[in-house]
Design an enzyme around this catalytic site. Structure first.
Site, mmCIF file in Angstrom:
data_model
loop_
_atom_site.group_PDB
_atom_site.id
_atom_site.type_symbol
_atom_site.label_atom_id
_atom_site.label_comp_id
_atom_site.label_asym_id
_atom_site.label_seq_id
_atom_site.Cartn_x
_atom_site.Cartn_y
_atom_site.Cartn_z
ATOM 1 N N ALA A 156 28.889 6.139 -27.882
ATOM 2 C CA ALA A 156 28.669 4.714 -27.670
ATOM 3 C C ALA A 156 29.815 4.186 -26.818
ATOM 4 C CB ALA A 156 28.611 3.964 -28.999
ATOM 5 N N LYS A 157 29.638 2.995 -26.315
ATOM 6 C CA LYS A 157 30.711 2.322 -25.581
ATOM 7 C C LYS A 157 30.391 0.836 -25.580
ATOM 8 C CE LYS A 157 34.496 2.512 -23.103
ATOM 9 N NZ LYS A 157 35.734 3.093 -23.591
#
Length: 190
Positions: free
Chosen positions: A117-118
């Site tokens: 994720a980011k």
């Protein structure tokens, strides 16, 4: 079946789009080398979830700014997603998607049970006071609460965060769904 393809229109090629094009090119090369079928390529090229939010922040002078924020969960097949938060004026959904994709691959390559994720907030953190940055970060975390939690997605502190302060990974939702202080939630917590 629709998948993201590299942009060829010069006006649309932003640094974020270049990062995504690079990640997709790397995926194509790896998928060809491994002999992956089109369905698996499509799954690996497509984020599981993407969220764009408006993040208001009250400035010290009393004015109100609204910036865009993003959270992308690329893949959660190996476990909850994990990834940091980027504060930069040029960040966009394409860049955040590429960074989430790369985090998926890093987690898989080193064998840890997390997906990639980011997060990103389109703001210049050097133009904010420490208090403004903290308020902005808390509000961003509040806006992405539907996606995060220890079993879903674990945000790491932003790289611009002072090391002596607790940041987003240590703020968890309460029953009233507001971000509050709670130790021990993120692997990146101080």
């Amino acid at each position: 079946m629709s998948i993201m393809v590299p942009s060829t229109t010069p006006a649309l090629i932003t640094p974020g789009r270049q990062a995504l094009d690079s990640a997709l090119h790397q995926l194509d090369r790896a998928a060809a080398h491994l002999g992956l079928d089109d369905g698996l390529r499509t799954m690996l090229a497509t984020p599981r979830r993407s969220l764009t939010v408006s993040v208001p922040v009250r400035r010290e002078d009393g004015s109100l700014d609204v910036v865009q924020g993003f959270r992308v969960q690329h893949n959660v097949s190996r476990g909850p997603a994990k990834g940091g938060i980027r504060f930069h004026p040029a960040t966009d959904i394409h860049e955040v998607t590429a960074l989430a994709m790369w985090m998926t691959w890093k987690c898989a390559l080193v064998g840890i049970p997390y997906g990639g994720a980011k997060g990103g907030v389109a703001v210049d953190p050097t133009g904010l006071t420490t208090r403004e940055l903290e308020r902005l970060t808390r509000r961003y975390v509040n806006e992405i609460l539907p996606l995060i939690g220890p079993e879903k997605d674990i945000p790491a502190p932003p790289t611009s965060a002072p090391t002596s302060r607790p940041w987003p990974g240590s703020w968890t939702p309460t029953a009233s769904t507001r971000a509050t202080r709670c130790q021990g939630w993120s692997p990146a917590s101080p």
